[in-house]
Design a protein around this motif. Structure first.
Motif, short mmCIF file in Angstrom:
data_model
loop_
_atom_site.label_atom_id
_atom_site.label_comp_id
_atom_site.label_asym_id
_atom_site.label_seq_id
_atom_site.Cartn_x
_atom_site.Cartn_y
_atom_site.Cartn_z
N LYS A 160 0.84 -1.19 0.00
CA LYS A 160 0.00 0.00 0.00
C LYS A 160 0.88 1.25 0.00
O LYS A 160 2.05 1.21 0.38
CB LYS A 160 -0.91 0.02 1.22
N VAL A 161 0.26 2.34 -0.43
CA VAL A 161 0.92 3.65 -0.42
C VAL A 161 0.42 4.41 0.79
O VAL A 161 -0.80 4.55 0.99
CB VAL A 161 0.62 4.43 -1.71
N LEU A 162 1.34 4.90 1.60
CA LEU A 162 0.99 5.69 2.77
C LEU A 162 1.31 7.15 2.46
O LEU A 162 2.48 7.52 2.33
CB LEU A 162 1.78 5.22 3.99
N VAL A 163 0.28 7.97 2.31
CA VAL A 163 0.45 9.38 2.00
C VAL A 163 0.61 10.14 3.31
O VAL A 163 -0.28 10.12 4.16
CB VAL A 163 -0.74 9.92 1.19
N LEU A 164 1.75 10.81 3.47
CA LEU A 164 2.07 11.45 4.74
C LEU A 164 2.27 12.95 4.59
O LEU A 164 2.77 13.42 3.56
CB LEU A 164 3.36 10.85 5.31
N PRO A 165 1.91 13.72 5.60
CA PRO A 165 2.24 15.15 5.62
C PRO A 165 3.72 15.31 5.92
O PRO A 165 4.26 14.65 6.80
CB PRO A 165 1.38 15.69 6.77
#
Length: 350
Positions: free
Chosen positions: A317-322
């Motif tokens: 999975k892709v974890l989109v982070l600030p």
């Protein structure tokens, strides 16, 4: 309008850095500190510098009586992360604003008319440095404020206090993509570097406002106590995850992963700004499968196509982070940012 927000280690095998492949910030094999190679502009840099010339003319024509009214010591930062620390140290004695916004890619900040008056009135300018803010020089030229131009007493390149990672020892050329020949500039994501930044900021604020020195020293001590109390808990939480191997889209995370014991096995775009080839995608898939890595870190401002493709091939999975303070409404302070990153990684890596 200008944003207002209230608010380290040699490269090699440590942190799982692939040793012989250019990383996302364009560092090639054989990285070390203390060397500044020749520089050829990458494709996005050439494009941006051309646009900046046009933007500056438009800004000068559009410039009117805009910009903040300063209540305290006027301070400008290039990023919201620096702004958050300036506000924590300066308190009510500073009137600080950030040019960049938390959700923006700090490499590419589009000028707005208010920037020139904001910079024109500032007494201190704090920047990340290391060639991150390639958009800043024309703005400083347009603002005509000698105090905050390079060499001025108010110009503060914060990288001066940072143990910089990933400095190339080879000549950097456009085939490597958009590179940082002075080293990786994403150093604010290591809390140890945030403490270094806080100390520098307190010193510079005290020089500019000697009457506030005691306040700045007290605020620095409080900031240090708070962060030092949190760091062991953050590290302990990530130390417990069963698989600490990850991939990344961009090399924004090497300071964070080194600080918290995570291992980067590869990058979606090994040449920053250049879409990966089929061979590069296959190599990353193979590396992730060999390491058992299932998570790819991506910032919100990077495209999702290739990261999603790789994640699908490895069953991950892709974890989109600030990546900065203010990237999300709830992230108002520097500790908020690190807590958010730790909590989301702790969950994703289970």
């Amino acid at each position: 309008m200008t944003t207002r927000i209230s608010m380290t280690t040699p490269v090699g095998q440590r942190g799982g850095r692939p040793p012989a492949v250019p990383d996302q910030c364009g560092k090639a094999a054989g990285l070390a500190r203390g060397h500044s190679p020749e520089r050829s502009p990458g494709p996005a840099r050439l494009f941006l510098e051309g646009r900046l010339a046009v933007w500056m003319m438009a800004l000068l024509l559009a410039l009117g009586p805009v910009g903040p009214g300063w209540a305290g010591l006027p301070v400008v930062t290039t990023t919201t992360d620096l702004l958050a620390i300036v506000q924590a140290i300066g308190g009510d004695r500073v009137d600080a604003v950030s040019i960049g916004r938390g959700h923006e890619d700090p490499h590419f900040v589009e000028p707005r008319p208010s920037f020139l008056t904001t910079l024109g009135r500032a007494q201190l300018l704090f920047l990340i440095g290391l060639d991150l803010e390639i958009w800043l020089r024309p703005l400083l030229d347009g603002a005509r404020n000698l105090t905050i131009k390079p060499g001025g007493r108010g110009y503060v390149d914060c990288s001066q206090v940072i143990p910089v990672k990933e400095i190339p020892t080879v000549r950097v050329d456009p085939s490597m993509g958009d590179v940082h020949p002075l080293g990786n500039p994403h150093y604010w994501l290591d809390p140890a570097n945030a403490l270094r930044l806080a100390e520098l900021i307190a010193r510079k604020l005290s020089e500019a406002d000697p009457a506030g020195a005691a306040t700045f020293a007290a605020n620095l001590a409080a900031f240090r106590r708070d962060l030092e109390a949190r760091i062991p808990g953050w590290k302990a939480r990530l130390a417990k995850v069963p698989n600490r191997k990850i991939a990344c889209f961009h090399s924004s995370w090497i300071y964070f992963t080194d600080a918290f014991g995570l291992e980067i096995v590869g990058y979606v775009e090994p040449r920053p700004g250049i879409p990966p080839t089929g061979r590069e995608i296959a190599a990353l898939v193979a590396a992730m499968q060999a390491a058992g890595a299932k998570v790819i870190l991506r910032e919100r401002y990077h495209p999702d196509r290739f990261a999603d493709l790789v994640a699908g091939k490895v069953g991950g999975k892709v974890l989109v982070l600030p990546a900065s303070v203010g990237a999300e409404p709830a992230i108002k302070t520097y500790p908020d940012l690190i807590e958010t990153l730790v909590a989301r990684l702790e969950s994703a890596l289970q």
